[in-house]
Design a protein around this motif. Structure first.
Motif, PDB file in Angstrom:
ATOM      1  N   SER A 122       0.822  -1.211   0.000  1.00 43.04           N
ATOM      2  CA  SER A 122       0.000   0.000   0.000  1.00 43.04           C
ATOM      3  C   SER A 122       0.857   1.262   0.000  1.00 43.04           C
ATOM      4  O   SER A 122       0.396   2.327  -0.416  1.00 43.04           O
ATOM      5  CB  SER A 122      -0.938   0.009   1.208  1.00 43.04           C
ATOM      6  OG  SER A 122      -0.223   0.147   2.416  1.00 43.04           O
ATOM      7  N   VAL A 123       2.115   1.146   0.450  1.00 44.93           N
ATOM      8  CA  VAL A 123       3.004   2.314   0.423  1.00 44.93           C
ATOM      9  C   VAL A 123       3.236   2.776  -1.006  1.00 44.93           C
ATOM     10  O   VAL A 123       3.248   3.977  -1.300  1.00 44.93           O
ATOM     11  CB  VAL A 123       4.348   1.985   1.109  1.00 44.93           C
ATOM     12  CG1 VAL A 123       5.336   3.139   0.932  1.00 44.93           C
ATOM     13  CG2 VAL A 123       4.136   1.701   2.591  1.00 44.93           C
ATOM     14  N   LEU A 124       3.439   1.824  -1.921  1.00 45.51           N
ATOM     15  CA  LEU A 124       3.648   2.188  -3.329  1.00 45.51           C
ATOM     16  C   LEU A 124       2.414   2.871  -3.906  1.00 45.51           C
ATOM     17  O   LEU A 124       2.515   3.911  -4.572  1.00 45.51           O
ATOM     18  CB  LEU A 124       3.986   0.932  -4.132  1.00 45.51           C
ATOM     19  CG  LEU A 124       5.277   0.203  -3.759  1.00 45.51           C
ATOM     20  CD1 LEU A 124       5.441  -1.063  -4.603  1.00 45.51           C
ATOM     21  CD2 LEU A 124       6.477   1.125  -3.921  1.00 45.51           C
ATOM     22  N   ALA A 125       1.229   2.275  -3.646  1.00 48.45           N
ATOM     23  CA  ALA A 125      -0.005   2.872  -4.145  1.00 48.45           C
ATOM     24  C   ALA A 125      -0.248   4.235  -3.500  1.00 48.45           C
ATOM     25  O   ALA A 125      -0.677   5.185  -4.167  1.00 48.45           O
ATOM     26  CB  ALA A 125      -1.186   1.938  -3.868  1.00 48.45           C
ATOM     27  N   GLY A 126       0.040   4.345  -2.204  1.00 50.95           N
ATOM     28  CA  GLY A 126      -0.148   5.611  -1.508  1.00 50.95           C
ATOM     29  C   GLY A 126       0.795   6.695  -1.993  1.00 50.95           C
ATOM     30  O   GLY A 126       0.407   7.856  -2.135  1.00 50.95           O
ATOM     31  N   THR A 127       2.048   6.313  -2.258  1.00 50.92           N
ATOM     32  CA  THR A 127       3.026   7.287  -2.755  1.00 50.92           C
ATOM     33  C   THR A 127       2.603   7.829  -4.122  1.00 50.92           C
ATOM     34  O   THR A 127       2.627   9.047  -4.361  1.00 50.92           O
ATOM     35  CB  THR A 127       4.416   6.635  -2.855  1.00 50.92           C
ATOM     36  OG1 THR A 127       4.830   6.211  -1.557  1.00 50.92           O
ATOM     37  CG2 THR A 127       5.436   7.611  -3.421  1.00 50.92           C
ATOM     38  N   ALA A 128       2.210   6.925  -5.024  1.00 54.62           N
ATOM     39  CA  ALA A 128       1.760   7.359  -6.350  1.00 54.62           C
ATOM     40  C   ALA A 128       0.513   8.227  -6.244  1.00 54.62           C
ATOM     41  O   ALA A 128       0.387   9.251  -6.934  1.00 54.62           O
ATOM     42  CB  ALA A 128       1.486   6.138  -7.220  1.00 54.62           C
ATOM     43  N   THR A 129      -0.412   7.842  -5.365  1.00 59.88           N
ATOM     44  CA  THR A 129      -1.633   8.619  -5.179  1.00 59.88           C
ATOM     45  C   THR A 129      -1.316   9.998  -4.612  1.00 59.88           C
ATOM     46  O   THR A 129      -1.937  10.999  -4.986  1.00 59.88           O
ATOM     47  CB  THR A 129      -2.606   7.879  -4.241  1.00 59.88           C
ATOM     48  OG1 THR A 129      -2.905   6.595  -4.798  1.00 59.88           O
ATOM     49  CG2 THR A 129      -3.900   8.651  -4.063  1.00 59.88           C
ATOM     50  N   GLY A 130      -0.337  10.066  -3.704  1.00 54.85           N
ATOM     51  CA  GLY A 130       0.066  11.353  -3.144  1.00 54.85           C
ATOM     52  C   GLY A 130       0.599  12.298  -4.201  1.00 54.85           C
ATOM     53  O   GLY A 130       0.286  13.497  -4.206  1.00 54.85           O
ATOM     54  N   PHE A 131       1.414  11.785  -5.121  1.00 53.47           N
ATOM     55  CA  PHE A 131       1.927  12.616  -6.208  1.00 53.47           C
ATOM     56  C   PHE A 131       0.786  13.140  -7.089  1.00 53.47           C
ATOM     57  O   PHE A 131       0.761  14.320  -7.462  1.00 53.47           O
ATOM     58  CB  PHE A 131       2.925  11.826  -7.062  1.00 53.47           C
ATOM     59  CG  PHE A 131       4.328  11.838  -6.531  1.00 53.47           C
ATOM     60  CD1 PHE A 131       5.079  13.000  -6.556  1.00 53.47           C
ATOM     61  CD2 PHE A 131       4.900  10.697  -5.995  1.00 53.47           C
ATOM     62  CE1 PHE A 131       6.383  13.029  -6.064  1.00 53.47           C
ATOM     63  CE2 PHE A 131       6.190  10.707  -5.491  1.00 53.47           C
ATOM     64  CZ  PHE A 131       6.930  11.874  -5.519  1.00 53.47           C
ATOM     65  N   VAL A 132      -0.151  12.258  -7.411  1.00 52.18           N
ATOM     66  CA  VAL A 132      -1.289  12.670  -8.244  1.00 52.18           C
ATOM     67  C   VAL A 132      -2.121  13.716  -7.514  1.00 52.18           C
ATOM     68  O   VAL A 132      -2.552  14.717  -8.103  1.00 52.18           O
ATOM     69  CB  VAL A 132      -2.148  11.448  -8.615  1.00 52.18           C
ATOM     70  CG1 VAL A 132      -3.440  11.888  -9.305  1.00 52.18           C
ATOM     71  CG2 VAL A 132      -1.367  10.509  -9.532  1.00 52.18           C
TER      72      VAL A 132
END
Length: 247
Positions: free
Chosen positions: A130-140
């Motif tokens: 979920s860290v990877l998905a959260g990091t990408a979502t944070g950038f978006v």
């Protein structure tokens, strides 16, 4: 912001709230896609924060909080940190670039919704994914104030029950909205004491809740798949419009 723009803000949030009332999500995406047509994304995000937060709070309630928090907290933390700290709204990123990102995300989300690809079952994967998905979502989120990609598809890979999914979306969107609020406050796009700002936010809040109630009434009368398909087509069109404006 003149009277016409204030009226348009209210109408946008009525529509956005209506979509959330029918589908359970989509208020930020609809609001940003429409507001982005005539105002900078950072200003649209500033109007979005309070209505989005207020309409998500009730969705956070439920019996699955402990289970969801134990699984998703690394991703929520990543969303918060990256949304606040990444380059984007109100920072060094120029408005045309931010609009281009908003348009691209809307088109991607619309195509994904129309395509509905089969997603793998990641329910037994490490919670740190979920860290990877959260990091990408944070950038978006930092660039566009839209936080559906890639977080919503990631949640779908966890094979949550309907009630768990609704609560997970509410909790995740609340984290993203609070992080966005910090980001907007840091960017300071408006004069905090402006009467027009207070009126605009108040109108957006009233419009969002009015649309939410209307959407809940219409939920049983609208064909779910057909409505969602039309909505994704609209997202593609609005994304294209934002891309055209960016160039």
């Amino acid at each position: 912001m003149d009277t016409l723009q204030l009226s348009m803000v209210v109408v946008v949030f009525v529509l956005a709230g209506g979509v959330k009332g029918v589908t359970g999500m989509g208020l930020p995406t609809v609001a940003m896609s429409l507001l982005g047509l005539w105002m900078p994304p950072v200003q649209a995000a500033a109007l979005l924060v309070i209505p989005s937060l207020a309409t998500n709070v009730a969705q956070c309630c439920g019996p699955h909080l402990r289970l969801l928090a134990s699984r998703l907290w690394p991703g929520w933390l990543a969303i918060a940190i990256v949304t606040v700290s990444a380059p984007g709204l109100g920072g060094a990123v120029h408005m045309p670039f931010a609009k281009a990102w908003l348009g691209g995300i809307l088109i991607a989300y619309g195509i994904w919704g129309l395509w509905r690809p089969h997603l793998p079952d990641l329910s037994r994967s490490s919670k740190w994914l979920s860290v990877l998905a959260g990091t990408a979502t944070g950038f978006v989120t930092a660039l566009t104030a839209v936080f559906v990609l890639p977080w919503v598809p990631y949640l779908q890979t966890l094979r949550l029950s309907k009630d768990e999914m609704v609560q997970a979306l509410g909790l995740s969107f609340t984290v993203a909205t609070l992080s966005l609020a910090v980001r907007v406050q840091m960017s300071a796009p408006f004069e905090s004491g402006s009467a027009y700002v207070a009126i605009a936010v108040g109108g957006a809040l009233i419009g969002a809740f009015g649309g939410l109630k209307l959407g809940e009434v219409l939920r049983g009368r609208l064909a779910g798949p057909a409505f969602q398909k039309a909505l994704f087509v609209i997202f593609v069109a609005l994304g294209a419009a934002n891309l055209i404006q960016a160039h």
